[in-house]
Design an enzyme around this catalytic site. Sequence first.
Site, PDB file in Angstrom:
ATOM      1  N   HIS A   1      29.171  32.945  37.144  1.00 46.05           N
ATOM      2  CA  HIS A   1      29.169  33.100  35.686  1.00 46.05           C
ATOM      3  C   HIS A   1      30.206  32.202  35.044  1.00 46.05           C
ATOM      4  CE1 HIS A   1      32.696  35.871  35.743  1.00 46.05           C
ATOM      5  NE2 HIS A   1      32.088  36.526  36.715  1.00 46.05           N
TER       6      HIS A   1
ATOM      7  N   ASP B   1      45.720  37.814  36.390  1.00 49.45           N
ATOM      8  CA  ASP B   1      44.545  37.054  35.937  1.00 49.45           C
ATOM      9  C   ASP B   1      44.800  36.487  34.553  1.00 49.45           C
ATOM     10  OD1 ASP B   1      42.046  35.979  35.703  1.00 49.45           O
ATOM     11  OD2 ASP B   1      41.022  37.876  35.326  1.00 49.45           O
TER      12      ASP B   1
ATOM     13  N   TYR C   1      30.455  40.531  45.075  1.00 47.12           N
ATOM     14  CA  TYR C   1      30.997  39.847  43.902  1.00 47.12           C
ATOM     15  C   TYR C   1      32.411  39.374  44.205  1.00 47.12           C
ATOM     16  CZ  TYR C   1      32.919  38.891  39.310  1.00 47.12           C
ATOM     17  OH  TYR C   1      33.527  38.277  38.246  1.00 47.12           O
TER      18      TYR C   1
ATOM     19  N   CYS D   1      42.185  37.647  31.516  1.00 43.12           N
ATOM     20  CA  CYS D   1      41.259  38.719  31.866  1.00 43.12           C
ATOM     21  C   CYS D   1      40.516  39.206  30.631  1.00 43.12           C
ATOM     22  CB  CYS D   1      42.031  39.879  32.504  1.00 43.12           C
ATOM     23  SG  CYS D   1      41.045  41.378  32.738  1.00 43.12           S
TER      24      CYS D   1
ATOM     25  N   GLU E   1      30.949  40.654  27.920  1.00 41.32           N
ATOM     26  CA  GLU E   1      32.186  41.267  28.391  1.00 41.32           C
ATOM     27  C   GLU E   1      32.738  42.241  27.360  1.00 41.32           C
ATOM     28  OE1 GLU E   1      33.830  42.378  30.602  1.00 41.32           O
ATOM     29  OE2 GLU E   1      35.321  40.962  31.354  1.00 41.32           O
TER      30      GLU E   1
ATOM     31  N   ASN F   1      29.937  44.795  33.649  1.00 40.33           N
ATOM     32  CA  ASN F   1      31.207  44.630  34.344  1.00 40.33           C
ATOM     33  C   ASN F   1      31.974  45.943  34.293  1.00 40.33           C
ATOM     34  OD1 ASN F   1      33.402  43.442  35.622  1.00 40.33           O
ATOM     35  ND2 ASN F   1      34.220  42.532  33.754  1.00 40.33           N
TER      36      ASN F   1
ATOM     37  N   GLU G   1      32.059  31.342  31.205  1.00 38.13           N
ATOM     38  CA  GLU G   1      32.403  32.069  29.986  1.00 38.13           C
ATOM     39  C   GLU G   1      32.806  31.131  28.851  1.00 38.13           C
ATOM     40  OE1 GLU G   1      36.920  33.474  30.863  1.00 38.13           O
ATOM     41  OE2 GLU G   1      35.417  33.949  32.390  1.00 38.13           O
TER      42      GLU G   1
ATOM     43  N   ARG H   1      28.445  34.288  30.290  1.00 36.06           N
ATOM     44  CA  ARG H   1      29.329  35.381  29.854  1.00 36.06           C
ATOM     45  C   ARG H   1      29.969  35.014  28.523  1.00 36.06           C
ATOM     46  NH1 ARG H   1      34.973  37.493  32.776  1.00 36.06           N
ATOM     47  NH2 ARG H   1      36.189  37.496  30.838  1.00 36.06           N
TER      48      ARG H   1
ATOM     49  N   ASP I   1      32.892  34.466  40.334  1.00 36.54           N
ATOM     50  CA  ASP I   1      33.495  34.105  39.053  1.00 36.54           C
ATOM     51  C   ASP I   1      33.789  32.606  39.062  1.00 36.54           C
ATOM     52  OD1 ASP I   1      34.971  33.949  36.723  1.00 36.54           O
ATOM     53  OD2 ASP I   1      36.309  35.606  37.220  1.00 36.54           O
TER      54      ASP I   1
ATOM     55  N   ASP J   1      34.941  31.342  35.973  1.00 35.89           N
ATOM     56  CA  ASP J   1      35.763  31.263  34.766  1.00 35.89           C
ATOM     57  C   ASP J   1      35.107  30.390  33.691  1.00 35.89           C
ATOM     58  OD1 ASP J   1      37.870  32.943  35.697  1.00 35.89           O
ATOM     59  OD2 ASP J   1      38.572  31.315  36.961  1.00 35.89           O
TER      60      ASP J   1
END
Length: 310
Positions: free
Chosen positions: A120, A65, A50, A130, A197, A220, A122, A167, A93, A95
Amino acid sequence: MAQINGNKPLSAVQKLRIMLSDPAKFVVCPGVYDGYTARIALAEGAECLYMTGAGTTMSRLGMPDMGLAQMSDMLTNASMLASISPHTPLIADADTGYGSALMVSRTVSSYIRAGVAGLHLEDQVVTKRCGHLRGKQLVDTEEFVSRIRAAVMAREQSGGDIVIIARTDALAGEGYAEALKRLRVAIAAGAEVAFLEGVTTRQEAESLTRDLAPTPCLFNNVPGGVSPDFSVKEAREIGYKIAIFPLLALEVVYPAVRNACRELLDEGSVKSVEKDGKRWGPRELFNVCGLDELMEFDRKAGGKGYVEDA
């Protein structure tokens, strides 16, 4: 190496899809942020990696982040990580997709060309943060779904493949019902894995995997964040299919490097990194990154640079 029709090796995304479809398989993804941590994880037998966005931001930019890493930062890192072991799935990721539907399309197409097996997307605003920090802001459901739809369309047009993971960060501010609704519409739009999340309890996690079955769900694991520190065994019992551990490498590197620097500055030498009374020499450290394999390749090709090292 696994093969198709007995002769062609499976691609990384094909391997990931087989993992997801196997009822007996649970996908464990150590979080890596650079080539060295990826090599270490692979040397220890990791079957899937990951790429953490937090780790990418911290290692490439030296920043937290807070949505500061752009698509180019993330893509450059993902491309390098995917190239280290092209047949090992890398989930990365992505984002928010970094902009409008057109930008999401560019991001997904670029990740596919880079050899990333899964990504993913989001529902935070582009200036995200984050998922385990407070004050997150979300786009509306329609915009979130447009990101997923754009990802699916980009995959179709690319002629390649990638697993699309939806996500949502809606749980903290909007509640479970809204978060569940967002994931359901994302799945209807083509997302193949669901990522809620910031789950706060085991009961919440069990409700998620039950409510979204048979869609595989991702957990996660962020120790010290808002979610419980579920082990792989616990995540599997709850009903998750994938568990990512984004801070794994970051968390262990921090105290180790900090202690070594403190020893050097205070005592003039470093003792904490000794192995059986010895230091880790360059040969052993380089071997993690394939030193012996590269020298053997050079010798077989007729190169003379490493003959004496045989």
